[in-house]
Design an enzyme around this catalytic site. Structure first.
Site, short mmCIF file in Angstrom:
data_model
loop_
_atom_site.label_atom_id
_atom_site.label_comp_id
_atom_site.label_asym_id
_atom_site.label_seq_id
_atom_site.Cartn_x
_atom_site.Cartn_y
_atom_site.Cartn_z
N ASP A 1 11.30 -6.16 1.23
CA ASP A 1 11.31 -6.92 -0.02
C ASP A 1 12.55 -6.58 -0.83
O ASP A 1 12.86 -5.41 -1.04
CB ASP A 1 10.05 -6.60 -0.82
CG ASP A 1 9.91 -7.47 -2.06
OD1 ASP A 1 10.35 -8.63 -2.01
OD2 ASP A 1 9.36 -6.99 -3.07
N THR B 1 7.71 2.58 -2.24
CA THR B 1 7.27 3.96 -1.99
C THR B 1 8.36 4.96 -2.36
O THR B 1 9.50 4.85 -1.90
CB THR B 1 6.90 4.14 -0.51
OG1 THR B 1 5.99 3.12 -0.13
CG2 THR B 1 6.27 5.50 -0.27
N HIS C 1 6.76 -1.73 -6.76
CA HIS C 1 5.48 -2.10 -6.16
C HIS C 1 4.41 -1.13 -6.63
O HIS C 1 4.46 0.06 -6.32
CB HIS C 1 5.57 -2.07 -4.64
CG HIS C 1 6.51 -3.09 -4.08
ND1 HIS C 1 7.07 -2.98 -2.82
CD2 HIS C 1 7.00 -4.26 -4.59
CE1 HIS C 1 7.86 -4.02 -2.60
NE2 HIS C 1 7.83 -4.80 -3.65
N MET D 1 9.24 0.89 1.57
CA MET D 1 8.91 0.42 2.91
C MET D 1 9.04 -1.10 2.99
O MET D 1 8.80 -1.80 2.01
CB MET D 1 7.48 0.84 3.26
CG MET D 1 7.11 0.73 4.71
SD MET D 1 5.50 1.52 5.00
CE MET D 1 5.91 3.24 4.63
#
Length: 355
Positions: A294, A173, A198, A291
């Site tokens: 990972d 994000t 992501h 967020m």
């Protein structure tokens, strides 16, 4: 019974359709942790109401009278950055508006159906609620403007020489804005870069093309067995993992299917762990806004194998999740603001320990 410790997320809806406002208002207010504090038919009405009671999260249409949603989003992000989710009939898969919205600062994009609107919105409700709760935990920031110029046809071709220095970037994000800021400033002789952001499968090719049009370096979506070389940044395809391999004096990427890792595919951990195994001290690993956790353990593996490792600092992160976990684990040798990262990457081709 004790009072709830967490206040509900306060949401403002901007959409010119009375039906959309009605259905979203009902769906969102039915959730115990969300409260719609206001609605407006266009951005100019919205800003008057919002200034009296500013929301935690904004749900915004694009096509509206008097001012379009993207213009309004850019204005909000310049004046008072607010977590914003786009919900529009115009953001169908593969459209450039998706990328424009993310580049302007949106933290999520949902597509409304043109037909069967009520049913479409009700079907979207659970995903929208989840995104609103995640958006409320983000902290949009004003990103500094890049001084890089747009690519022109007069520039020389991308050099084909392979570099032994490899830069790995991982983000979630807020990463679309951060990556654009970084990549636009890199010189054409910068080390080869491999990136996991992501992002859903339908977004990554368009995102790479957008970056390529803005940057001096070449940026594209990675293909299986692509060589990594200076002046090139490879973006992991959405829905697939990407890992680094070494073949003689050269580095390659493998693009592979497989189960999600840390709930993500592509996963930053998959990339970072492969860099630890195959590049070791020749690699620079940078974990950025996002967020969750990972990439944190993968960055630790890189550090343990001699790589230089950096975490983006809290002040410049949209979401200080992934870098925070990496710092907690001791994976990051340095914690740096976003403004420092382009120079660190550019310097790394000459000095793997540049800081």
């Amino acid at each position: 019974m004790t009072e709830r410790a967490t206040a509900p997320v306060r949401v403002f809806i901007v959409d010119d359709s009375a039906l959309v406002r009605q259905v979203l208002n009902q769906c969102l207010n039915d959730h115990p942790r969300i409260r719609v504090i206001g609605m407006a038919a266009d951005p100019l009405y919205a800003i008057e109401k919002m200034r009296r009671d500013w929301p935690d999260v904004l749900v915004l249409d694009i096509e509206m009278p008097r001012m379009d949603g993207l213009t309004f989003l850019r204005q909000i992000m310049a004046e008072r950055p607010t977590p914003t989710i786009i919900c529009s009939t115009l953001t169908e898969a593969g459209t450039d508006l998706n990328l424009q919205a993310l580049a302007a600062g949106a933290v999520g994009v949902f597509t409304k159906a043109r037909l069967g609107l009520r049913q479409s919105l009700e079907n979207l409700a659970s995903g929208l609620i989840r995104s609103i709760e995640e958006a409320a935990r983000t902290r949009p920031v004003l990103l500094p403007l890049s001084q890089a110029k747009e690519k022109t046809s007069a520039l020389p071709a991308t050099p084909s020489k392979t570099t032994e220095r490899i830069v790995t970037l991982g983000c979630s994000t807020g990463g679309t804005q951060a990556l654009e800021f970084i990549l636009r400033q890199l010189p054409r002789d910068c080390p080869g870069i491999v990136i996991v952001q992501h992002m859903p499968a339908r977004f990554t090719a368009d995102f790479a093309r957008r970056l390529n049009s803005l940057c001096q370096i070449e940026v594209r979506e990675a293909r299986h067995l692509d060589r990594v070389h200076s002046g090139l940044a490879l973006l992991a395809p959405g829905g697939l993992h990407m890992q680094l391999k070494r073949s003689g004096a050269h580095y390659l990427v493998e693009v592979l299917d497989g189960p999600a890792v840390n709930r993500h595919k592509p996963s930053v951990d998959v990339l970072f762990r492969s860099a630890a195994r195959h590049a070791g001290g020749n690699a620079l690993g940078i974990i950025m806004t996002g967020m969750g956790d990972d990439g944190a353990r993968g960055l630790l593996s890189m550090r343990e194998q001699g790589a230089a490792t950096v975490a983006q600092d809290e002040a410049s992160c949209i979401v200080f999740g992934m870098p925070k976990e990496a710092i907690r684990l001791g994976a990051a040798q340095a914690v740096e603001p976003l403004t420092r990262l382009p120079a660190l990457i550019a310097q790394f081709s000459d000095n793997p320990r540049a800081s």
